[in-house]
Write a protein that holds these residues in place. Structure first.
Motif, PDB file in Angstrom:
ATOM      1  N   LEU A   4       0.829  -1.204   0.000  1.00 21.79           N
ATOM      2  CA  LEU A   4       0.000   0.000   0.000  1.00 21.79           C
ATOM      3  C   LEU A   4       0.867   1.259   0.000  1.00 21.79           C
ATOM      4  O   LEU A   4       0.612   2.206  -0.763  1.00 21.79           O
ATOM      5  CB  LEU A   4      -0.914  -0.011   1.225  1.00 21.79           C
ATOM      6  N   ALA A   5       1.900   1.273   0.841  1.00 20.63           N
ATOM      7  CA  ALA A   5       2.808   2.430   0.878  1.00 20.63           C
ATOM      8  C   ALA A   5       3.534   2.593  -0.450  1.00 20.63           C
ATOM      9  O   ALA A   5       3.706   3.720  -0.947  1.00 20.63           O
ATOM     10  CB  ALA A   5       3.809   2.267   2.021  1.00 20.63           C
ATOM     11  N   LEU A   6       3.953   1.489  -1.060  1.00 26.06           N
ATOM     12  CA  LEU A   6       4.618   1.564  -2.371  1.00 26.06           C
ATOM     13  C   LEU A   6       3.672   2.103  -3.437  1.00 26.06           C
ATOM     14  O   LEU A   6       4.076   2.904  -4.296  1.00 26.06           O
ATOM     15  CB  LEU A   6       5.132   0.177  -2.768  1.00 26.06           C
ATOM     16  N   GLY A   7       2.417   1.668  -3.398  1.00 23.69           N
ATOM     17  CA  GLY A   7       1.453   2.146  -4.383  1.00 23.69           C
ATOM     18  C   GLY A   7       1.171   3.627  -4.240  1.00 23.69           C
ATOM     19  O   GLY A   7       1.061   4.354  -5.247  1.00 23.69           O
ATOM     20  N   LEU A   8       1.051   4.104  -3.001  1.00 19.55           N
ATOM     21  CA  LEU A   8       0.830   5.536  -2.795  1.00 19.55           C
ATOM     22  C   LEU A   8       2.028   6.350  -3.276  1.00 19.55           C
ATOM     23  O   LEU A   8       1.858   7.439  -3.845  1.00 19.55           O
ATOM     24  CB  LEU A   8       0.557   5.806  -1.315  1.00 19.55           C
ATOM     25  N   LEU A   9       3.225   5.841  -3.055  1.00 22.46           N
ATOM     26  CA  LEU A   9       4.420   6.515  -3.572  1.00 22.46           C
ATOM     27  C   LEU A   9       4.386   6.598  -5.088  1.00 22.46           C
ATOM     28  O   LEU A   9       4.769   7.612  -5.687  1.00 22.46           O
ATOM     29  CB  LEU A   9       5.675   5.772  -3.109  1.00 22.46           C
ATOM     30  N   THR A  10       3.926   5.526  -5.737  1.00 24.31           N
ATOM     31  CA  THR A  10       3.854   5.513  -7.194  1.00 24.31           C
ATOM     32  C   THR A  10       2.845   6.538  -7.699  1.00 24.31           C
ATOM     33  O   THR A  10       3.105   7.256  -8.672  1.00 24.31           O
ATOM     34  CB  THR A  10       3.468   4.110  -7.690  1.00 24.31           C
ATOM     35  N   LEU A  11       1.700   6.628  -7.055  1.00 23.71           N
ATOM     36  CA  LEU A  11       0.694   7.611  -7.460  1.00 23.71           C
ATOM     37  C   LEU A  11       1.147   9.037  -7.203  1.00 23.71           C
ATOM     38  O   LEU A  11       0.652   9.971  -7.830  1.00 23.71           O
ATOM     39  CB  LEU A  11      -0.608   7.371  -6.692  1.00 23.71           C
ATOM     40  N   ASN A  12       2.097   9.210  -6.306  1.00 21.54           N
ATOM     41  CA  ASN A  12       2.517  10.557  -5.944  1.00 21.54           C
ATOM     42  C   ASN A  12       3.574  11.118  -6.891  1.00 21.54           C
ATOM     43  O   ASN A  12       3.383  12.183  -7.484  1.00 21.54           O
ATOM     44  CB  ASN A  12       3.049  10.564  -4.512  1.00 21.54           C
ATOM     45  N   ARG A  13       4.694  10.413  -7.036  1.00 19.99           N
ATOM     46  CA  ARG A  13       5.787  10.931  -7.869  1.00 19.99           C
ATOM     47  C   ARG A  13       6.386   9.865  -8.770  1.00 19.99           C
ATOM     48  O   ARG A  13       7.587   9.873  -9.048  1.00 19.99           O
ATOM     49  CB  ARG A  13       6.882  11.537  -6.993  1.00 19.99           C
ATOM     50  N   GLY A  14       5.561   8.934  -9.236  1.00 19.50           N
ATOM     51  CA  GLY A  14       6.058   7.969 -10.207  1.00 19.50           C
ATOM     52  C   GLY A  14       6.622   6.717  -9.568  1.00 19.50           C
ATOM     53  O   GLY A  14       6.706   6.582  -8.342  1.00 19.50           O
ATOM     54  N   TRP A  15       7.034   5.785 -10.419  1.00 20.55           N
ATOM     55  CA  TRP A  15       7.425   4.462  -9.940  1.00 20.55           C
ATOM     56  C   TRP A  15       8.926   4.280  -9.765  1.00 20.55           C
ATOM     57  O   TRP A  15       9.380   3.217  -9.325  1.00 20.55           O
ATOM     58  CB  TRP A  15       6.919   3.389 -10.903  1.00 20.55           C
ATOM     59  N   MET A  16       9.738   5.294 -10.062  1.00 14.05           N
ATOM     60  CA  MET A  16      11.174   5.116  -9.942  1.00 14.05           C
ATOM     61  C   MET A  16      11.603   4.990  -8.475  1.00 14.05           C
ATOM     62  O   MET A  16      12.362   4.082  -8.112  1.00 14.05           O
ATOM     63  CB  MET A  16      11.903   6.284 -10.607  1.00 14.05           C
ATOM     64  N   THR A  17      11.129   5.875  -7.608  1.00 11.77           N
ATOM     65  CA  THR A  17      11.474   5.778  -6.188  1.00 11.77           C
ATOM     66  C   THR A  17      10.952   4.482  -5.564  1.00 11.77           C
ATOM     67  O   THR A  17      11.703   3.794  -4.856  1.00 11.77           O
ATOM     68  CB  THR A  17      10.939   6.999  -5.429  1.00 11.77           C
ATOM     69  N   PRO A  18       9.689   4.093  -5.776  1.00 12.51           N
ATOM     70  CA  PRO A  18       9.238   2.803  -5.234  1.00 12.51           C
ATOM     71  C   PRO A  18      10.053   1.621  -5.745  1.00 12.51           C
ATOM     72  O   PRO A  18      10.262   0.648  -5.008  1.00 12.51           O
ATOM     73  CB  PRO A  18       7.783   2.708  -5.710  1.00 12.51           C
ATOM     74  N   ALA A  19      10.513   1.683  -6.994  1.00 17.17           N
ATOM     75  CA  ALA A  19      11.321   0.580  -7.525  1.00 17.17           C
ATOM     76  C   ALA A  19      12.628   0.442  -6.741  1.00 17.17           C
ATOM     77  O   ALA A  19      13.030  -0.672  -6.364  1.00 17.17           O
ATOM     78  CB  ALA A  19      11.605   0.809  -9.005  1.00 17.17           C
TER      79      ALA A  19
END
Length: 574
Positions: free
Chosen positions: A200-215
């Motif tokens: 859930l935290a990873l998904g919210l990060l992706t919706l916020n500023r893209g998927w590079m940081t969550p990756a």
């Protein structure tokens, strides 16, 4: 052998009400009474305002009065727009959007506190037992460490301005703290539920500023499971579940945006392209930026964090060292691999650095702690005194040189005495004096004594700036006056304006003056608003696509504090 010996007297925790009050003292100044300032703050507010007063298409395609802004993602803008919808009628749209900023800040601080508390109460983090007893209880030890981590976090210079802006960066650092907390909970108790909450935290990060940081942070999670020697099969299964949950969260925006095609297209391809541009090979420039800016950006966390790595070097496979060190390492790589180094990328490191710094405090020598205290007292007290001197000078004209320097940055500004602002600033200064007296006279043995002056002094400086000099900064950094001038000169009946102004300017003009800019589909208008520099030659002032036509100049102006930026309003003469 553990490097920590600590008596129970050193683990006196701050009361919960004191922690909450400290957080509010930190976040509220700079939100109340401040206009949207130029650059990212005004631009992000423009997206939120457009969503709140627009159609469903604006919620799927972030834009500023028709200017597409799909790069980062919609989550931070959704929260701000919801704040405007719920509280704008009472607080106004600007402060309504900042209600979300307060909630986001509290989420980050709370997540950091509970992550440190969970690490500090573990058996492998406890100090050595004393010969005659008197060592702290695990719960008390964890609370004290969590208080110290929070104070260090609030004392970091890099967090101060970014946490008060209505941008996705403020949400980014809080979501990283949330992910850090969920990672600690998962490493403590591997389960499908904890894995799903991490996703859930990873998904919210992706919706916020893209998927590079969550990756990158997902890779950090995997490395943590390897360093801690968790079962490989189960760890991979749980990480896969986390990634699937993150994908489902992201799909809540991606799929509707693709299917419904707001404004006849989809923002997702542009968003994906922006994500791919966030990664490149490290350069000398990015390396210099990281160390040059990080030196002050991470202060005072980085000296304590560096000492923690040294002091706990023999405890390589304990949770309270592995998780923060891994997150800091991946965050540093993410910043170094960024093609255009910026401070927003460094925010990712702050939560983990603060936790590391709290564990570094445990082994700090008294001499080092006293040196940090005296440095904080001298530097921050001097800074507060300088702010008071310049405030008095701008009102009274004495000292003359200080008055000249204070007013030079805001030409045309007429300072006035704000009684409420003065009383708040005076109360904050008295509180600082009382804090310094308590620290020096009583010499408390509590663990967080080394950072309470750093965070308290920084809060004092911010309160003074956001009370005594807030009118000056609004005058200098806001486009409100320019927007009203344009509205006064706009011909009657105009329903369309073409422009080349940037996102911050467009947002300010749309909010303050309700200028009817062209929408997402564009259009050919009879009025043109140009932004350029006074250095541009007169024969080059019209945009290339508008040259060859007859234009009549209606108005020219700029912000008084900006010596180069210029705006011109034209109407077609043919």
């Amino acid at each position: 052998m553990k490097p920590v010996r600590l008596p129970a007297a050193a683990t006196l925790a701050l009361p919960r009400w004191a922690l909450f009050a400290l957080g509010l003292l930190y976040i509220l100044p700079g939100l109340i009474g401040r206009e949207p300032w130029k650059n990212d703050d005004a631009a992000s507010f423009g997206v939120m305002w457009t969503m709140a007063h627009g159609s469903w298409q604006d919620w799927l395609w972030p834009n500023i009065a028709g200017l597409s802004m799909p790069d980062e993602g919609p989550l931070a803008f959704w929260l701000g727009a919801i704040g405007i919808k719920l509280t704008g009628w009472l607080l106004g749209d600007v402060l309504g959007a900042r209600v979300a900023t307060v909630a986001v800040f509290l989420l980050g601080v709370g997540s950091l506190w509970y992550a440190t508390f969970s690490l500090g109460r573990r058996q492998d983090a406890q100090p050595l037992r004393l010969a005659f007893g008197g060592q702290p209880e695990p719960r008390d030890f964890g609370r004290t460490l969590a208080d110290a981590a929070m104070l260090i976090y609030l004392g970091c210079l890099g967090l101060l301005l970014h946490s008060h802006e209505t941008t996705s960066e403020a949400l980014q650092v809080s979501l990283v703290a949330l992910l850090l907390y969920r990672a600690v909970r998962y490493m403590e108790t591997p389960s499908l539920r904890n894995a799903a909450m991490t996703g859930l935290a990873l998904g919210l990060l992706t919706l916020n500023r893209g998927w590079m940081t969550p990756a990158f942070l997902t890779l950090a999670l995997f490395l943590c499971t390897r360093f801690l020697e968790l079962p490989a099969g189960r760890s991979l299964r749980d990480l896969l579940l986390a990634v699937l949950v993150a994908g489902a969260i992201s799909a809540a925006w991606v799929l509707p945006a693709q299917w419904l095609q707001p404004y006849g297209a989809s923002p997702v391809p542009g968003w994906m392209a922006w994500n791919l541009l966030q990664l490149t090979l490290p350069t000398v420039h990015s390396l210099k930026f990281f160390f040059r800016v990080g030196l002050w950006f991470f202060w005072p966390a980085w000296p304590f964090a560096g000492w923690a790595v040294y002091a706990w070097r023999r405890q390589r496979h304990v949770l309270h060292i592995v998780v923060p060190v891994t997150f800091v390492s991946m965050g540093a790589l993410l910043a170094l691999f960024h093609p255009n180094p910026e401070q927003g990328q460094l925010l990712v490191l702050l939560p983990a650095l603060s936790i590391m710094a709290a564990f570094g405090l445990l082994t700090m020598k008294r001499g080092a702690i006293n040196a940090i205290d005296w440095f904080s007292v001298m530097v921050l007290t001097l800074g507060a005194a300088i702010i008071w001197i310049f405030w008095c000078a701008k009102l009274t004209g004495w000292p003359a040189q200080a008055a000249k320097n204070a007013l030079k940055l805001v030409p045309g500004f007429k300072p006035e005495l704000g009684l409420a602002a003065f009383l708040v600033a005076a109360a904050a200064s008295c509180g600082w004096i009382a804090l310094v007296h308590w620290r020096i006279s009583r010499q408390p043995a509590v663990l967080w004594r080394a950072v309470v002056l750093s965070s308290g002094g920084l809060i004092l400086i911010w309160i003074l700036l956001m009370t005594l000099f807030l009118p000056d900064m609004n005058y200098s950094k806001s486009y409100a006056s320019v927007a009203h001038q344009i509205a006064d000169k706009l011909p009657p009946g105009v329903d369309c304006i073409e422009t080349n102004v940037g996102p911050a300017q467009r947002a300010s003009f749309a909010y303050y003056a309700h200028l009817p800019f062209t929408g997402m589909a564009g259009g050919r208008c009879q009025v043109l608003l140009l932004q350029d520099s006074i250095r541009v030659r007169d024969d080059k002032e019209i945009l290339p696509q508008h040259r060859g036509r007859q234009w009549q100049l209606l108005w020219e102006g700029r912000r008084p504090a900006d010596r180069e930026e210029r705006f011109r309003l034209y109407r077609r003469a043919d």
